[in-house]
Design an enzyme around this catalytic site. Structure first.
Site, PDB file in Angstrom:
ATOM      1  CD  GLU A  17      -2.979   0.871   2.273  1.00  0.00           C
ATOM      2  OE1 GLU A  17      -3.762  -0.052   1.996  1.00  0.00           O
ATOM      3  OE2 GLU A  17      -3.082   1.558   3.296  1.00  0.00           O
ATOM      4  CB  THR A  48      -4.696   5.349   1.199  1.00  0.00           C
ATOM      5  OG1 THR A  48      -3.732   6.389   1.229  1.00  0.00           O
ATOM      6  CG2 THR A  48      -4.089   4.053   1.693  1.00  0.00           C
ATOM      7  CB  ALA A  51      -9.337  11.854   6.196  1.00  0.00           C
ATOM      8  CG  ASP A 109     -11.483   7.138  10.301  1.00  0.00           C
ATOM      9  OD1 ASP A 109     -12.224   6.198  10.673  1.00  0.00           O
ATOM     10  OD2 ASP A 109     -10.261   7.039  10.149  1.00  0.00           O
ATOM     11  CB  ALA A 123     -18.322   1.062   3.153  1.00  0.00           C
ATOM     12  CG  HIS A 148     -15.433   0.260  12.730  1.00  0.00           C
ATOM     13  ND1 HIS A 148     -16.232   1.296  13.121  1.00  0.00           N
ATOM     14  CD2 HIS A 148     -14.497   0.803  11.920  1.00  0.00           C
ATOM     15  CE1 HIS A 148     -15.812   2.424  12.555  1.00  0.00           C
ATOM     16  NE2 HIS A 148     -14.755   2.142  11.811  1.00  0.00           N
TER      17      HIS A 148
HETATM   18  P1  FAD Z   1     -18.409   0.817   7.119  1.00  0.00           P
HETATM   19  O1  FAD Z   1     -18.329  -0.508   6.483  1.00  0.00           O
HETATM   20  O2  FAD Z   1     -19.481   1.746   6.688  1.00  0.00           O
HETATM   21  O3  FAD Z   1     -18.480   0.585   8.702  1.00  0.00           O
HETATM   22  C1  FAD Z   1     -18.319   1.684   9.611  1.00  0.00           C
HETATM   23  C2  FAD Z   1     -19.088   1.435  10.885  1.00  0.00           C
HETATM   24  O4  FAD Z   1     -20.490   1.473  10.595  1.00  0.00           O
HETATM   25  C3  FAD Z   1     -18.820   0.065  11.518  1.00  0.00           C
HETATM   26  O5  FAD Z   1     -18.833   0.240  12.921  1.00  0.00           O
HETATM   27  C4  FAD Z   1     -20.016  -0.779  11.076  1.00  0.00           C
HETATM   28  O6  FAD Z   1     -20.306  -1.823  11.984  1.00  0.00           O
HETATM   29  C5  FAD Z   1     -21.112   0.280  11.030  1.00  0.00           C
HETATM   30  N1  FAD Z   1     -22.194  -0.022  10.076  1.00  0.00           N
HETATM   31  C6  FAD Z   1     -22.053  -0.457   8.808  1.00  0.00           C
HETATM   32  N2  FAD Z   1     -23.276  -0.602   8.235  1.00  0.00           N
HETATM   33  C7  FAD Z   1     -24.186  -0.232   9.177  1.00  0.00           C
HETATM   34  C8  FAD Z   1     -25.612  -0.142   9.198  1.00  0.00           C
HETATM   35  N3  FAD Z   1     -26.350  -0.500   8.137  1.00  0.00           N
HETATM   36  N4  FAD Z   1     -26.231   0.287  10.332  1.00  0.00           N
HETATM   37  C9  FAD Z   1     -25.499   0.637  11.430  1.00  0.00           C
HETATM   38  N5  FAD Z   1     -24.142   0.589  11.463  1.00  0.00           N
HETATM   39  C10 FAD Z   1     -23.507   0.156  10.351  1.00  0.00           C
HETATM   40  N6  FAD Z   1      -9.735   5.656   5.454  1.00  0.00           N
HETATM   41  C11 FAD Z   1      -9.514   6.679   4.569  1.00  0.00           C
HETATM   42  O7  FAD Z   1      -9.905   7.829   4.836  1.00  0.00           O
HETATM   43  N7  FAD Z   1      -8.864   6.439   3.377  1.00  0.00           N
HETATM   44  C12 FAD Z   1      -8.424   5.194   3.020  1.00  0.00           C
HETATM   45  O8  FAD Z   1      -7.847   5.028   1.942  1.00  0.00           O
HETATM   46  C13 FAD Z   1      -8.627   4.113   3.939  1.00  0.00           C
HETATM   47  N8  FAD Z   1      -8.223   2.843   3.636  1.00  0.00           N
HETATM   48  C14 FAD Z   1      -8.488   1.817   4.511  1.00  0.00           C
HETATM   49  C15 FAD Z   1      -8.113   0.499   4.170  1.00  0.00           C
HETATM   50  C16 FAD Z   1      -8.359  -0.553   5.036  1.00  0.00           C
HETATM   51  C17 FAD Z   1      -7.945  -1.962   4.648  1.00  0.00           C
HETATM   52  C18 FAD Z   1      -8.989  -0.309   6.290  1.00  0.00           C
HETATM   53  C19 FAD Z   1      -9.226  -1.445   7.257  1.00  0.00           C
HETATM   54  C20 FAD Z   1      -9.382   0.988   6.632  1.00  0.00           C
HETATM   55  C21 FAD Z   1      -9.144   2.060   5.753  1.00  0.00           C
HETATM   56  N9  FAD Z   1      -9.543   3.367   6.060  1.00  0.00           N
HETATM   57  C22 FAD Z   1      -9.307   4.401   5.166  1.00  0.00           C
HETATM   58  C23 FAD Z   1     -10.206   3.659   7.336  1.00  0.00           C
HETATM   59  C24 FAD Z   1     -11.753   3.530   7.238  1.00  0.00           C
HETATM   60  O9  FAD Z   1     -12.247   4.533   6.375  1.00  0.00           O
HETATM   61  C25 FAD Z   1     -12.330   3.681   8.645  1.00  0.00           C
HETATM   62  O10 FAD Z   1     -11.966   2.572   9.431  1.00  0.00           O
HETATM   63  C26 FAD Z   1     -13.825   3.979   8.749  1.00  0.00           C
HETATM   64  O11 FAD Z   1     -14.098   4.372  10.102  1.00  0.00           O
HETATM   65  C27 FAD Z   1     -14.745   2.807   8.429  1.00  0.00           C
HETATM   66  O12 FAD Z   1     -14.763   2.557   7.077  1.00  0.00           O
HETATM   67  P2  FAD Z   1     -15.564   1.265   6.507  1.00  0.00           P
HETATM   68  O13 FAD Z   1     -15.483   1.350   5.049  1.00  0.00           O
HETATM   69  O14 FAD Z   1     -15.117   0.034   7.182  1.00  0.00           O
HETATM   70  O15 FAD Z   1     -17.056   1.648   6.988  1.00  0.00           O
END
Ligand code: FAD
Length: 288
Positions: A17, A48, A51, A109, A123, A148
């Site tokens: 990455e 990446t 934010a 985030d 997401a 998470h």
């Molecule tokens: P989601 O899948 O939306 O989950 C976020 C939270 O919402 C979780 O607690 C989940 O349980 C909850 N949730 C999901 N769906 C629902 C629902 N229907 N109802 C209620 N709650 C729900 N950040 C950046 O800014 N740029 C990057 O390039 C980046 N790359 C990353 C790569 C990896 C491999 C990882 C692990 C993280 C990365 N991050 C990045 C960080 C990431 O954006 C954060 O961890 C963020 O807080 C969560 O993103 P997510 O896509 O997992 O969110």
């Protein structure tokens, strides 16, 4: 090439990455580092997304450069939490126009200053939009072996993860972890929940002492005693800490591959020498 096809075609894969520069004056240095990492011939590289989307044009430019100039398939990240649907749609078009076939779809985030979240909450909604704009993209999603940080109950997090995979994730990459048992446990739980896509463990080589507190704050990862002792013993000497950190990450990877978890993603943090150290430690394992 699509990452789903790369994972099917190779028994063992190692990907790296990089992150884009926040300011344009750092662009050339990041491009050089990314090209050096690409020269190690990883299975693919991810780029990446800053934010809030502030560095989105640099994500697209670095991703396109690695793929077209270096011939390494790229996974371009895209976050949605501070974006409008129009901006997200325009980024998907930019990725497609640059020949990128893989998107890591993330929520991002939530900004600490409490700025309004725009059109997306999760997401899974972004994945739905990417698929409706172009169903041919291969899509990755994030997952969290220790849960998470915002989700109080691990079972709820896994339920949400299942929804995300059902929305169209082709594979998942994990948050960093330092004890492989955490991952084995997580894999058992998600397979039981019917999540069957490939899971790529995300390995973070910790090569300087100051990274430890930052990484823990960011990820909530548990620090095992063995790891803590390594940092206590070597942390004050940059050269020995770097060597120890590369070896710790390499040992984690060897244990994963030995246990059949053989598609590895390394958070190489724009550091070609760290990526090279890991590749060197694994050369015959990856080749064979
Ligand atoms: P989601 O899948 O939306 O989950 C976020 C939270 O919402 C979780 O607690 C989940 O349980 C909850 N949730 C999901 N769906 C629902 C629902 N229907 N109802 C209620 N709650 C729900 N950040 C950046 O800014 N740029 C990057 O390039 C980046 N790359 C990353 C790569 C990896 C491999 C990882 C692990 C993280 C990365 N991050 C990045 C960080 C990431 O954006 C954060 O961890 C963020 O807080 C969560 O993103 P997510 O896509 O997992 O969110």
């Amino acid at each position: 090439m699509k990452i789903s096809d790369i994972l099917k075609a190779h028994e063992v894969t190692v990907s790296f990455e990089v992150f884009p520069p926040k300011t344009d004056d750092k662009y050339a240095a990041v491009e050089e580092a990314a090209r050096k990492i690409a020269a190690l011939r990883p299975s693919f590289m991810s780029v990446t997304y800053g934010a809030g989307g502030g560095t989105s044009k640099n994500t697209a430019a670095i991703a396109a450069d690695i793929q077209s100039s270096c011939g390494v398939p790229v996974l371009a990240h895209l976050t949605c939490v501070s974006s409008t649907k129009e901006h997200v749609a325009s980024m998907i078009r930019v990725y497609r126009e640059n020949g990128l076939e893989n998107i890591m779809a993330l929520r991002g985030d939530i900004p600490k200053d409490g700025r309004k979240i725009f059109d997306y909450d999760h997401a899974s909604q972004l994945i739905y939009d990417i698929k409706s704009i172009d169903k041919n993209f291969c899509i990755g999603g994030a997952c969290y072996p220790e849960g998470h940080v915002e989700c109080e109950r691990p079972s709820d997090d896994i339920r949400h993860l299942k929804e995300k995979v059902d929305a169209g994730c082709d594979f998942l990459t994990t948050q960093m972890f330092f004890d492989n048992n955490t991952l084995y446990n997580f894999l058992y739980r998600i397979r039981e929940a019917g999540i069957n896509v490939p899971v790529l463990p995300g390995i973070m080589p910790i090569t300087n002492k100051s990274q430890v507190a930052r990484s823990v704050a960011l990820s909530g990862a548990t620090i095992p005693q063995r790891f803590r002792m390594m940092v206590d013993r070597f942390g004050d000497n940059p050269a020995t800490m770097k060597q120890a950190g590369i070896i710790y990450a390499s040992e984690q990877i060897i244990d994963l591959i030995s246990n059949g978890v053989s598609h590895i993603h390394v958070y190489s943090m724009n550091k070609p020498e760290i990526a090279a150290g890991i590749m060197q430690n694994l050369s015959d394992i990856i080749g064979g």
